[in-house]
Write a protein that holds these residues in place. Structure first.
Motif, PDB file in Angstrom:
ATOM      1  N   LEU A 230       0.853  -1.185   0.000  1.00  0.00           N
ATOM      2  CA  LEU A 230       0.000   0.000   0.000  1.00  0.00           C
ATOM      3  C   LEU A 230       0.889   1.235   0.000  1.00  0.00           C
ATOM      4  O   LEU A 230       1.728   1.403   0.905  1.00  0.00           O
ATOM      5  CB  LEU A 230      -0.906   0.024   1.231  1.00  0.00           C
ATOM      6  N   ARG A 231       0.753   2.051  -1.034  1.00  0.00           N
ATOM      7  CA  ARG A 231       1.585   3.254  -1.130  1.00  0.00           C
ATOM      8  C   ARG A 231       0.755   4.490  -0.804  1.00  0.00           C
ATOM      9  O   ARG A 231      -0.309   4.715  -1.390  1.00  0.00           O
ATOM     10  CB  ARG A 231       2.192   3.379  -2.525  1.00  0.00           C
ATOM     11  N   PHE A 232       1.270   5.298   0.161  1.00  0.00           N
ATOM     12  CA  PHE A 232       0.568   6.491   0.602  1.00  0.00           C
ATOM     13  C   PHE A 232       1.249   7.740   0.048  1.00  0.00           C
ATOM     14  O   PHE A 232       2.351   7.673  -0.511  1.00  0.00           O
ATOM     15  CB  PHE A 232       0.510   6.538   2.135  1.00  0.00           C
ATOM     16  N   THR A 233       0.605   8.853   0.236  1.00  0.00           N
ATOM     17  CA  THR A 233       1.136  10.103  -0.311  1.00  0.00           C
ATOM     18  C   THR A 233       2.490  10.447   0.290  1.00  0.00           C
ATOM     19  O   THR A 233       3.392  10.920  -0.398  1.00  0.00           O
ATOM     20  CB  THR A 233       0.147  11.262  -0.054  1.00  0.00           C
ATOM     21  N   ASN A 234       2.636  10.203   1.576  1.00  0.00           N
ATOM     22  CA  ASN A 234       3.903  10.526   2.240  1.00  0.00           C
ATOM     23  C   ASN A 234       4.151   9.553   3.394  1.00  0.00           C
ATOM     24  O   ASN A 234       3.288   8.739   3.751  1.00  0.00           O
ATOM     25  CB  ASN A 234       3.917  11.972   2.747  1.00  0.00           C
ATOM     26  N   GLU A 235       5.308   9.677   3.978  1.00  0.00           N
ATOM     27  CA  GLU A 235       5.714   8.772   5.059  1.00  0.00           C
ATOM     28  C   GLU A 235       4.859   8.972   6.312  1.00  0.00           C
ATOM     29  O   GLU A 235       4.572   8.019   7.034  1.00  0.00           O
ATOM     30  CB  GLU A 235       7.189   8.976   5.386  1.00  0.00           C
ATOM     31  N   LYS A 236       4.458  10.200   6.587  1.00  0.00           N
ATOM     32  CA  LYS A 236       3.645  10.477   7.775  1.00  0.00           C
ATOM     33  C   LYS A 236       2.321   9.740   7.707  1.00  0.00           C
ATOM     34  O   LYS A 236       1.847   9.182   8.698  1.00  0.00           O
ATOM     35  CB  LYS A 236       3.419  11.984   7.913  1.00  0.00           C
ATOM     36  N   GLN A 237       1.696   9.723   6.527  1.00  0.00           N
ATOM     37  CA  GLN A 237       0.447   8.989   6.374  1.00  0.00           C
ATOM     38  C   GLN A 237       0.661   7.498   6.629  1.00  0.00           C
ATOM     39  O   GLN A 237      -0.142   6.855   7.315  1.00  0.00           O
ATOM     40  CB  GLN A 237      -0.122   9.208   4.967  1.00  0.00           C
TER      41      GLN A 237
ATOM     42  N   VAL B 141       4.734  -4.252   7.634  1.00  0.00           N
ATOM     43  CA  VAL B 141       6.050  -3.619   7.683  1.00  0.00           C
ATOM     44  C   VAL B 141       5.952  -2.287   6.964  1.00  0.00           C
ATOM     45  O   VAL B 141       5.465  -2.226   5.816  1.00  0.00           O
ATOM     46  CB  VAL B 141       7.130  -4.491   7.010  1.00  0.00           C
ATOM     47  N   GLN B 142       6.357  -1.211   7.621  1.00  0.00           N
ATOM     48  CA  GLN B 142       6.377   0.090   6.976  1.00  0.00           C
ATOM     49  C   GLN B 142       7.768   0.375   6.437  1.00  0.00           C
ATOM     50  O   GLN B 142       8.779   0.164   7.111  1.00  0.00           O
ATOM     51  CB  GLN B 142       5.987   1.201   7.956  1.00  0.00           C
ATOM     52  N   ASP B 143       7.835   0.843   5.208  1.00  0.00           N
ATOM     53  CA  ASP B 143       9.096   1.233   4.588  1.00  0.00           C
ATOM     54  C   ASP B 143       8.846   2.543   3.854  1.00  0.00           C
ATOM     55  O   ASP B 143       8.205   2.566   2.800  1.00  0.00           O
ATOM     56  CB  ASP B 143       9.567   0.147   3.621  1.00  0.00           C
ATOM     57  N   SER B 144       9.292   3.649   4.457  1.00  0.00           N
ATOM     58  CA  SER B 144       9.047   4.979   3.906  1.00  0.00           C
ATOM     59  C   SER B 144       7.542   5.221   3.802  1.00  0.00           C
ATOM     60  O   SER B 144       6.824   5.095   4.801  1.00  0.00           O
ATOM     61  CB  SER B 144       9.752   5.113   2.559  1.00  0.00           C
ATOM     62  N   ASN B 145       7.032   5.520   2.605  1.00  0.00           N
ATOM     63  CA  ASN B 145       5.606   5.806   2.458  1.00  0.00           C
ATOM     64  C   ASN B 145       4.804   4.584   2.034  1.00  0.00           C
ATOM     65  O   ASN B 145       3.672   4.703   1.569  1.00  0.00           O
ATOM     66  CB  ASN B 145       5.390   6.932   1.431  1.00  0.00           C
ATOM     67  N   CYS B 146       5.392   3.380   2.228  1.00  0.00           N
ATOM     68  CA  CYS B 146       4.722   2.132   1.841  1.00  0.00           C
ATOM     69  C   CYS B 146       4.494   1.235   3.056  1.00  0.00           C
ATOM     70  O   CYS B 146       5.290   1.230   4.000  1.00  0.00           O
ATOM     71  CB  CYS B 146       5.545   1.380   0.804  1.00  0.00           C
ATOM     72  N   ILE B 147       3.413   0.487   3.014  1.00  0.00           N
ATOM     73  CA  ILE B 147       3.129  -0.545   4.006  1.00  0.00           C
ATOM     74  C   ILE B 147       2.951  -1.869   3.270  1.00  0.00           C
ATOM     75  O   ILE B 147       2.192  -1.945   2.289  1.00  0.00           O
ATOM     76  CB  ILE B 147       1.854  -0.216   4.818  1.00  0.00           C
ATOM     77  N   THR B 148       3.684  -2.884   3.729  1.00  0.00           N
ATOM     78  CA  THR B 148       3.571  -4.220   3.145  1.00  0.00           C
ATOM     79  C   THR B 148       2.800  -5.099   4.111  1.00  0.00           C
ATOM     80  O   THR B 148       3.093  -5.125   5.319  1.00  0.00           O
ATOM     81  CB  THR B 148       4.957  -4.831   2.896  1.00  0.00           C
ATOM     82  N   THR B 149       1.824  -5.820   3.612  1.00  0.00           N
ATOM     83  CA  THR B 149       0.962  -6.617   4.478  1.00  0.00           C
ATOM     84  C   THR B 149       0.273  -7.717   3.689  1.00  0.00           C
ATOM     85  O   THR B 149       0.181  -7.646   2.451  1.00  0.00           O
ATOM     86  CB  THR B 149      -0.098  -5.711   5.145  1.00  0.00           C
ATOM     87  N   PHE B 150      -0.191  -8.724   4.391  1.00  0.00           N
ATOM     88  CA  PHE B 150      -1.041  -9.735   3.758  1.00  0.00           C
ATOM     89  C   PHE B 150      -2.510  -9.298   3.776  1.00  0.00           C
ATOM     90  O   PHE B 150      -3.329  -9.845   3.064  1.00  0.00           O
ATOM     91  CB  PHE B 150      -0.902 -11.082   4.485  1.00  0.00           C
ATOM     92  N   ASN B 151      -2.822  -8.332   4.634  1.00  0.00           N
ATOM     93  CA  ASN B 151      -4.201  -7.883   4.821  1.00  0.00           C
ATOM     94  C   ASN B 151      -4.350  -6.470   4.284  1.00  0.00           C
ATOM     95  O   ASN B 151      -3.904  -5.497   4.899  1.00  0.00           O
ATOM     96  CB  ASN B 151      -4.559  -7.935   6.309  1.00  0.00           C
ATOM     97  N   LYS B 152      -4.979  -6.324   3.121  1.00  0.00           N
ATOM     98  CA  LYS B 152      -5.104  -4.997   2.507  1.00  0.00           C
ATOM     99  C   LYS B 152      -6.180  -4.150   3.171  1.00  0.00           C
ATOM    100  O   LYS B 152      -6.224  -2.928   2.972  1.00  0.00           O
ATOM    101  CB  LYS B 152      -5.388  -5.131   1.018  1.00  0.00           C
ATOM    102  N   ASP B 153      -7.077  -4.773   3.923  1.00  0.00           N
ATOM    103  CA  ASP B 153      -8.182  -4.043   4.550  1.00  0.00           C
ATOM    104  C   ASP B 153      -7.747  -3.509   5.910  1.00  0.00           C
ATOM    105  O   ASP B 153      -8.230  -3.948   6.965  1.00  0.00           O
ATOM    106  CB  ASP B 153      -9.409  -4.941   4.679  1.00  0.00           C
ATOM    107  N   LEU B 154      -6.861  -2.564   5.900  1.00  0.00           N
ATOM    108  CA  LEU B 154      -6.356  -1.986   7.144  1.00  0.00           C
ATOM    109  C   LEU B 154      -7.293  -0.877   7.632  1.00  0.00           C
ATOM    110  O   LEU B 154      -8.068  -0.307   6.858  1.00  0.00           O
ATOM    111  CB  LEU B 154      -4.956  -1.412   6.918  1.00  0.00           C
ATOM    112  N   LYS B 155      -7.179  -0.584   8.907  1.00  0.00           N
ATOM    113  CA  LYS B 155      -7.932   0.535   9.476  1.00  0.00           C
ATOM    114  C   LYS B 155      -7.310   1.839   8.974  1.00  0.00           C
ATOM    115  O   LYS B 155      -6.102   2.050   9.114  1.00  0.00           O
ATOM    116  CB  LYS B 155      -7.882   0.491  10.998  1.00  0.00           C
TER     117      LYS B 155
END
Length: 464
Positions: free
Chosen positions: A193-200, A214-228
């Motif tokens: 999941l790629r967000f606009t910026n790292e803070k998001q 796992v967060q890496d910069s402005n990206c979150i890697t996960t098996f579950n895409k339905d995050l809060k």
């Protein structure tokens, strides 16, 4: 041309060390002379020794121990005394600097013969490998030439073929245990999941603290895409939605594909490896295990008395139904330091199997819990404890460790925060071979193989 390292020693008492040293020096590229005929019970003529010292020797090494003297005496054995005297005369006549070097093997005094205190002495009494390291630095500093391949005496080959007879490679059906721990089943896809910026990305990660990600910069890697993604405040609810959601099928990733834009194949591999490593970290954490930050920033996980109160684990060998279960301690007392702990670090890999490369370690603590922080103390005692632990011991400790991390139903399941978890195989991969090796049992023979410790570098970042 002086291109040969001559080694003088007492036969047969110091044969073991001398042949070990000759083989190691030759593997480093040096030409070595040792009296192989005498080792095998034959006769070497003085003219041969004299020629080797006077014409060919660039260094004269004396294996200096109590064995160079006659039993219950301080008198040097005649043959060794003759070599010592001749080497010193050659050194004086030809004005050779640092030609004569003493390799000090035990607690024998430094003055067994006149002038011995004035000669270079290198300590081998504590550890052969450390002594060899010092000797190697001396040879490099003195510009001792290395041999052409065809001029080498092949002492190492001779050593293996003619001297190591107690522990040869033999023809026998033997089961080998690897350090590869494979996945049995796993989800078909993961998401970036790629967000606009790292803070998001950080905000969403904090909202899903209990979820595997796992967060890496402005990206979150996960098996579950339905995050809060909902943030509630006095003004209502705000959603932080990703600008992109990339679904990556693990099967396609393993087979390989080409893609220039993000996430490239390399990007996807790295993100999945980090996610896998995080899942294992979370599993060990749930087992109340401790971890130690290795010098390469990788983490080594180990049991304490909280996670393994008895310190003992009973396990079985695969394919050996007729053999009784075996019990190993994964925690124990070590000298005056405190406790030793068997530990395992893991490196994620996707080929040729999906899973982890495991590496075994020994970690030390004062009371059986928090590891000693001083790296030098850890290194020193790891050498003392580990230098006599050969294949069988490491194998059994690893098998016991794998058994110790099973759930009550015998499974090892890494949570993915989805309906499909990662199910690991119960133990490491094995394979059968038509050849086997008998582990050394005599500690003197084991000492031959002591090597300096080093931790393999791991590019993956540490986990907090």
């Amino acid at each position: 041309m002086r291109d040969t390292i001559f080694i003088s020693h007492a036969t047969p008492e110091d044969n073991e060390f001398t042949i070990w040293l000759a083989s190691r020096l030759e593997l480093l590229g040096y030409k070595v002379w040792i009296d192989k005929k005498e080792l095998l019970g034959g006769e070497t003529f003085w003219e041969t020794i004299e020629s080797a010292i006077k014409i060919n020797a660039t260094k004269f090494l004396l294996v200096y121990s109590k064995h160079i003297c006659y039993p219950n005496s301080t008198e040097i054995k005649a043959g060794i005394q003759k070599e010592i005297d001749f080497a010193r005369s050659v050194m004086a006549d030809d004005n050779l600097n640092d030609f004569f070097i003493i390799l000090h093997m035990d607690d024998t005094g430094y003055d067994l013969f006149p002038g011995s205190r004035d000669l270079n002495q290198i300590a081998f009494s504590e550890n052969w490998a450390e002594g060899l390291t010092v000797l190697q630095k001396k040879l490099i500093r003195d510009n001792v030439v290395k041999a052409n391949f065809h001029d080498m005496d092949e002492a190492a080959t001779w050593y293996l073929n003619n001297y190591i007879v107690k522990n040869p490679i033999v023809e026998k059906k033997e089961l080998y245990y690897t350090n590869w721990w494979s996945v049995k089943s796993l989800p078909t896809s993961f998401f970036i999941l790629r967000f606009t910026n790292e803070k998001q990305a950080s905000t969403v990660a904090s909202l899903n603290d209990g979820c595997l990600l796992v967060q890496d910069s402005n990206c979150i890697t996960t098996f579950n895409k339905d995050l809060k993604v909902d943030i509630k405040d006095n003004f209502g609810t705000t959603q932080i939605k990703p600008v992109d959601i990339f679904e990556i099928k693990i099967g396609d990733l393993i087979l390989g594909y080409e893609k220039e834009s993000f996430p490239s194949h390399r990007d996807a591999e790295n993100h999945l490896k980090k996610l896998f490593k995080r899942s294992l970290h979370s599993y060990f954490k749930s087992k109340k295990m401790f971890w130690y930050d290795m010098s390469n920033k990788n983490l080594a996980y180990y049991h304490t008395y909280s996670s393994l109160p008895t310190s003992k684990v009973k396990f079985d060998f695969p394919y050996r139904a007729d053999v009784k279960s075996k019990t190993k301690n994964l925690i124990g007392k070590h000298l005056d330091v405190g406790k030793w702990h068997f530990a395992v670090s893991a490196k994620t890999a996707l080929a040729p199997f999906v899973g982890f490369h495991l590496k075994s370690h020994i970690i030390f603590s004062k009371s059986g819990y928090q590891a000693i922080e001083n790296k030098d103390i850890q290194h020193s005692h790891r050498r003392k404890k580990g230098k006599l632990m050969f294949n069988e011991e490491w194998r059994d400790l690893l098998l016991a460790f794998m058994k110790s991390i099973e759930n009550s139903d015998g499974n090892i399941i890494l949570s993915t925060s989805t309906e499909t978890d990662i199910i690991m195989k119960p133990s490491v991969e094995t394979f059968w071979s038509d050849f086997g090796y008998i582990d050394p049992k005599d500690w003197k023979r084991q000492e031959l193989f002591v090597q300096p410790d080093r931790d393999d570098m791991d590019e993956e970042p540490e986990l907090e």
